[in-house]
Motif scaffolding. Structure first.
Motif, PDB file in Angstrom:
ATOM      1  N   GLU A  24       1.054  -1.599   0.161  1.00 27.39           N
ATOM      2  CA  GLU A  24      -0.287  -0.020   0.227  1.00 27.39           C
ATOM      3  C   GLU A  24       0.756   1.520   0.167  1.00 27.39           C
ATOM      4  OE1 GLU A  24      -2.576  -0.008   3.411  1.00 27.39           O
ATOM      5  OE2 GLU A  24      -3.748  -1.637   2.385  1.00 27.39           O
ATOM      6  N   VAL A  25       1.768   1.268  -0.705  1.00 32.02           N
ATOM      7  CA  VAL A  25       2.809   2.413  -0.483  1.00 32.02           C
ATOM      8  C   VAL A  25       3.212   3.210  -1.785  1.00 32.02           C
ATOM      9  CG1 VAL A  25       3.578   2.562   1.447  1.00 32.02           C
ATOM     10  CG2 VAL A  25       4.598   1.201  -0.245  1.00 32.02           C
ATOM     11  N   SER A  26       1.952   2.330  -3.270  1.00 31.11           N
ATOM     12  CA  SER A  26       2.010   2.636  -4.614  1.00 31.11           C
ATOM     13  C   SER A  26       3.417   4.250  -4.865  1.00 31.11           C
ATOM     14  CB  SER A  26       0.879   2.510  -5.308  1.00 31.11           C
ATOM     15  OG  SER A  26       0.764   0.699  -5.294  1.00 31.11           O
ATOM     16  N   GLU A  27       2.766   4.819  -3.893  1.00 33.68           N
ATOM     17  CA  GLU A  27       3.064   6.660  -4.248  1.00 33.68           C
ATOM     18  C   GLU A  27       4.447   6.208  -4.066  1.00 33.68           C
ATOM     19  OE1 GLU A  27       2.178   6.060   0.249  1.00 33.68           O
ATOM     20  OE2 GLU A  27       1.362   4.930  -1.852  1.00 33.68           O
ATOM     21  N   LEU A  28       5.703   5.568  -3.178  1.00 38.41           N
ATOM     22  CA  LEU A  28       6.735   5.488  -3.580  1.00 38.41           C
ATOM     23  C   LEU A  28       7.523   5.589  -4.027  1.00 38.41           C
ATOM     24  CD1 LEU A  28       7.427   4.015   0.524  1.00 38.41           C
ATOM     25  CD2 LEU A  28       7.371   6.250   0.050  1.00 38.41           C
ATOM     26  N   LEU A  29       6.845   4.954  -5.590  1.00 36.34           N
ATOM     27  CA  LEU A  29       7.363   4.754  -6.957  1.00 36.34           C
ATOM     28  C   LEU A  29       6.975   6.252  -8.098  1.00 36.34           C
ATOM     29  CD1 LEU A  29       6.770   1.156  -7.766  1.00 36.34           C
ATOM     30  CD2 LEU A  29       8.594   1.971  -6.681  1.00 36.34           C
ATOM     31  N   PRO A  30       7.823   6.670  -8.400  1.00 36.97           N
ATOM     32  CA  PRO A  30       7.493   7.842  -9.540  1.00 36.97           C
ATOM     33  C   PRO A  30       6.364   7.542 -10.690  1.00 36.97           C
ATOM     34  CG  PRO A  30      10.297   7.526  -9.939  1.00 36.97           C
ATOM     35  CD  PRO A  30       9.226   6.528  -8.342  1.00 36.97           C
ATOM     36  N   LEU A  31       6.508   6.667 -10.674  1.00 32.02           N
ATOM     37  CA  LEU A  31       5.668   6.750 -12.289  1.00 32.02           C
ATOM     38  C   LEU A  31       5.084   4.586 -11.586  1.00 32.02           C
ATOM     39  CD1 LEU A  31       5.006   7.556 -14.628  1.00 32.02           C
ATOM     40  CD2 LEU A  31       6.455   6.357 -15.355  1.00 32.02           C
ATOM     41  N   ARG A  32       3.671   4.852 -12.161  1.00 30.44           N
ATOM     42  CA  ARG A  32       3.094   3.247 -12.487  1.00 30.44           C
ATOM     43  C   ARG A  32       3.668   3.135 -14.012  1.00 30.44           C
ATOM     44  NH1 ARG A  32      -1.380   0.856 -13.917  1.00 30.44           N
ATOM     45  NH2 ARG A  32      -2.274  -1.241 -12.615  1.00 30.44           N
ATOM     46  N   THR A  33       4.405   2.412 -14.814  1.00 23.75           N
ATOM     47  CA  THR A  33       4.434   1.569 -15.973  1.00 23.75           C
ATOM     48  C   THR A  33       5.279   0.238 -15.311  1.00 23.75           C
ATOM     49  OG1 THR A  33       6.427   1.913 -16.902  1.00 23.75           O
ATOM     50  CG2 THR A  33       7.073   2.509 -14.921  1.00 23.75           C
ATOM     51  N   ALA A  34       5.154   0.051 -16.686  1.00 21.01           N
ATOM     52  CA  ALA A  34       5.747  -1.496 -16.265  1.00 21.01           C
ATOM     53  C   ALA A  34       7.464  -1.874 -17.372  1.00 21.01           C
ATOM     54  CB  ALA A  34       5.237  -1.947 -18.083  1.00 21.01           C
ATOM     55  N   SER A  35       7.372  -0.560 -17.741  1.00 21.52           N
ATOM     56  CA  SER A  35       9.489  -0.355 -18.231  1.00 21.52           C
ATOM     57  C   SER A  35       9.715   0.473 -17.180  1.00 21.52           C
ATOM     58  CB  SER A  35       8.856   0.644 -19.276  1.00 21.52           C
ATOM     59  OG  SER A  35      10.052   1.374 -19.994  1.00 21.52           O
ATOM     60  N   CYS A  36      11.539  -0.178 -17.476  1.00 20.16           N
ATOM     61  CA  CYS A  36      12.392   0.069 -16.949  1.00 20.16           C
ATOM     62  C   CYS A  36      12.986   0.700 -17.399  1.00 20.16           C
ATOM     63  CB  CYS A  36      13.690  -1.572 -16.829  1.00 20.16           C
ATOM     64  SG  CYS A  36      12.838  -2.475 -16.013  1.00 20.16           S
TER      65      CYS A  36
END
Length: 216
Positions: free
Chosen positions: A57-69
């Motif tokens: 429940e901390v998706s906001e810690l990543l700068p982008l929702r993406t499937a790309s490195c």
């Protein structure tokens, strides 16, 4: 939220495989795309990382929702979350393997010491680092790392990973051959007492390694 929570989620997934092999059909893709998908268009190493952070429940810690490195790397650079050295447990490391694209693969750093990164990775496997179809713990050379995203966790770890000079050679050998792994926080606990069960586990790893060496 700490790196320990993210790592515990990722570690619990070790051994999870896509089915059938080579299909990219796996629960992480189903979660990400909202439906079951399969085929070459759906590699899932980054999707696995997105899933782990969502489970915590901390998706906001990543700068982008993406499937790309590559997309995550660029977003982290723009957000000031990109680092290229001194990796820590919980960092999202991006790898560049020879002969591939500029950003081939990714994982969640479990430990980093003496030029080796141990990370929990999705969609990897022996003989196919970038599309191997399984969640695994992998040990890689630092030279393969482009850099890493450093999420802003509430707590940072200070692992005991620097051996005394008299023990440096032995510690480095044990790390390189998978005899010494450390705990979930990436702490090798070099100054801590060794329990009997830890000793047995290290003996077993050495025995397994010696058998593999004998086959070569």
């Amino acid at each position: 939220m700490t790196a320990e929570k993210i790592l515990s989620i990722a570690q619990a997934e070790i051994g999870t495989s896509e089915s059938p092999p080579g299909s990219n059909r796996i629960k992480y893709n189903t979660w990400y795309y909202g439906q079951e998908v399969s085929g070459k268009a759906y590699p899932w190493c980054m999707v696995f990382i997105q899933w782990c952070f969502a489970q915590a429940e901390v998706s906001e810690l990543l700068p982008l929702r993406t499937a790309s490195c590559g997309a995550l790397m660029r977003a982290a650079q723009a957000a000031g979350l990109w680092i290229t050295k001194d990796f820590r447990p919980g960092d999202v490391v991006i790898y560049d393997f020879p002969g591939g694209a500029a950003t081939d693969h990714c994982g969640i750093v479990e430990s980093f010491a003496k030029g080796k990164i141990v990370s929990i990775e999705g969609n990897t496997g022996t003989g196919n680092d970038t599309n191997g179809g399984q969640v695994q713990r992998r040990t890689r050379d630092i030279k393969l790392a482009v850099g890493a995203v450093r999420p802003q966790y509430e707590q940072e770890y200070k692992p005991d990973n620097t051996p005394a000079p008299a023990h440096k050679e032995g510690v480095e050998w044990a790390l390189e051959h998978g005899i010494l792994l450390g705990n979930a926080q990436g702490d090798l606990m070099l100054s801590q007492p060794l329990t009997r069960q830890q000793f047995c586990t290290m003996l077993f790893r050495f025995f397994r390694w010696s058998l593999e060496e004998g086959k070569e």
